[in-house]
Design a protein around this motif. Sequence first.
Motif, short mmCIF file in Angstrom:
data_model
loop_
_atom_site.label_atom_id
_atom_site.label_comp_id
_atom_site.label_asym_id
_atom_site.label_seq_id
_atom_site.Cartn_x
_atom_site.Cartn_y
_atom_site.Cartn_z
N ALA A 236 0.82 -1.21 0.00
CA ALA A 236 0.00 0.00 0.00
C ALA A 236 0.86 1.26 0.00
N VAL A 237 1.92 1.27 0.80
CA VAL A 237 2.81 2.43 0.88
C VAL A 237 3.45 2.70 -0.48
N CYS A 238 3.97 1.67 -1.12
CA CYS A 238 4.62 1.84 -2.43
C CYS A 238 3.62 2.32 -3.48
N ALA A 239 2.41 1.78 -3.43
CA ALA A 239 1.38 2.17 -4.40
C ALA A 239 1.01 3.65 -4.25
N VAL A 240 0.87 4.11 -3.02
CA VAL A 240 0.51 5.51 -2.78
C VAL A 240 1.61 6.45 -3.28
N ILE A 241 2.86 6.13 -2.97
CA ILE A 241 3.97 6.99 -3.37
C ILE A 241 4.10 7.03 -4.90
N LEU A 242 4.02 5.87 -5.55
CA LEU A 242 4.14 5.82 -7.00
C LEU A 242 3.00 6.59 -7.67
N ALA A 243 1.77 6.42 -7.19
CA ALA A 243 0.63 7.11 -7.78
C ALA A 243 0.77 8.62 -7.67
N LEU A 244 1.21 9.11 -6.51
CA LEU A 244 1.37 10.56 -6.32
C LEU A 244 2.46 11.13 -7.22
N VAL A 245 3.58 10.44 -7.32
CA VAL A 245 4.68 10.95 -8.15
C VAL A 245 4.28 10.94 -9.63
N LEU A 246 3.63 9.90 -10.09
CA LEU A 246 3.18 9.86 -11.47
C LEU A 246 2.20 10.99 -11.77
N ALA A 247 1.28 11.23 -10.85
CA ALA A 247 0.29 12.30 -11.05
C ALA A 247 0.97 13.66 -11.12
N VAL A 248 1.93 13.91 -10.24
CA VAL A 248 2.60 15.21 -10.20
C VAL A 248 3.48 15.41 -11.43
N THR A 249 4.21 14.37 -11.87
CA THR A 249 5.08 14.53 -13.04
C THR A 249 4.27 14.74 -14.32
N VAL A 250 3.16 14.04 -14.47
CA VAL A 250 2.31 14.25 -15.64
C VAL A 250 1.72 15.66 -15.63
N TRP A 251 1.14 16.04 -14.50
CA TRP A 251 0.53 17.38 -14.39
C TRP A 251 1.58 18.47 -14.54
N GLY A 252 2.72 18.31 -13.89
CA GLY A 252 3.75 19.34 -13.92
C GLY A 252 4.33 19.55 -15.31
N SER A 253 4.60 18.46 -16.04
CA SER A 253 5.16 18.61 -17.39
C SER A 253 4.17 19.28 -18.33
N ARG A 254 2.88 19.02 -18.15
CA ARG A 254 1.87 19.67 -19.00
C ARG A 254 1.68 21.13 -18.60
N ALA A 255 1.68 21.40 -17.30
CA ALA A 255 1.50 22.77 -16.84
C ALA A 255 2.65 23.67 -17.27
N LEU A 256 3.85 23.10 -17.40
CA LEU A 256 5.03 23.88 -17.80
C LEU A 256 5.22 23.93 -19.31
N GLY A 257 4.29 23.35 -20.06
CA GLY A 257 4.31 23.49 -21.51
C GLY A 257 5.26 22.56 -22.25
N PHE A 258 5.65 21.46 -21.67
CA PHE A 258 6.53 20.52 -22.37
C PHE A 258 5.74 19.78 -23.46
N SER A 259 6.43 19.37 -24.50
CA SER A 259 5.81 18.57 -25.54
C SER A 259 5.47 17.18 -25.00
N LYS A 260 4.67 16.44 -25.74
CA LYS A 260 4.30 15.10 -25.31
C LYS A 260 5.53 14.20 -25.22
N GLU A 261 6.48 14.37 -26.16
CA GLU A 261 7.69 13.56 -26.14
C GLU A 261 8.53 13.86 -24.90
N ASP A 262 8.62 15.15 -24.54
CA ASP A 262 9.34 15.53 -23.32
C ASP A 262 8.62 15.03 -22.08
#
Length: 337
Positions: A236-262
């Motif tokens: 459960a601990v590993c799942a929570v940490i992985l889900a949060l990091v994936l969500a933040v990296t996807v949202w952050g890269s889009r919010a900062l205007g990176f291309s889909k490849e980046d």
Amino acid sequence: MARSRLLPDNFTLYLVATVTLASLFPAQGLAADILSVATKVVVSLLFFLHGAKLSRAAIWSGIAHWRLQLLVVISTFALFPLIGWALAPVLRPLVTADLYMGVLYLCALPATVQSAIAFTSMARGNMPASVCSASASTLLGVVLTPLVLGLLLTQSTALGDPVQAMGRISVQLLLPFIVGHLMRPWISGFLQRRASIMKVVDQGSILMVVYAAFSHAVIAGLWTQLPVVALLGLLAVCAVILALVLAVTVWGSRALGFSKEDEIAIVFAGSTKSLIAGVPMANVLFSASVAGAIVLPLMVFHQMQLMVCAVMAQRYARRPQGEAEAALEGASPALRR
């Protein structure tokens, strides 16, 4: 019929078999002493070969994309530790004290190289940036992992002095890496023709270190002190940490205007943790009595990240091919390796 990417790969099965072997027949006495020396030798060889494998062209190409590299470094060495520290009051009760120390160690580790590059390639992302960011993360981990871990484990005596830890890691891991990279002009061709050597050293060194670590842990009473509910809590601990990091990296890269490849390169380099770097580092940073419990969260997280990232890479790969990807495909072979 091809094996589903959601099932454990062969290496994960080897890891399970190694842990089982160490639990039933732990190395003791003279055998343990010989194994300790052998693990240091093969780990140094591992980092020597990785240094020789890294392309200089890929380094300079990736460095030029500094915004992407900075975001990956922030995710790897700041976001992960922040999540592990901030959620400790909620997550720590789910596992034992040693296991959560392993979780914090996991959060301080560099990104994985092979998996990040493989998933970026599968998803048709920015390969040169992925090669550079994942490789740079390993090098930065020599300095940043002990420092970050020292901040996270301020009340623990298991780690010791972070500065001394950096020195030990530099001698055993960084120095062979640099020597290997300097020798790249003479040995890279041989390694490319003998790719199986890298795989044998990669997997063999990790299995050897895991066997040594769990042998010490079993003798110290790891399985008698570790309840089944703590193992379920670790999932459960590993799942929570992985889900949060994936969500933040996807949202952050889009919010900062990176291309889909980046975005793809950022997500897979910024959300994964290196088993190949993490197991040898744990052997250097922690006492033998706790090393087994320390690497257990990393082994669980490793399999979890492979399963989740495989699904994400397949979804990314189904998108229409754009102009940016066509430009990447036209890059020189040195940059796409």
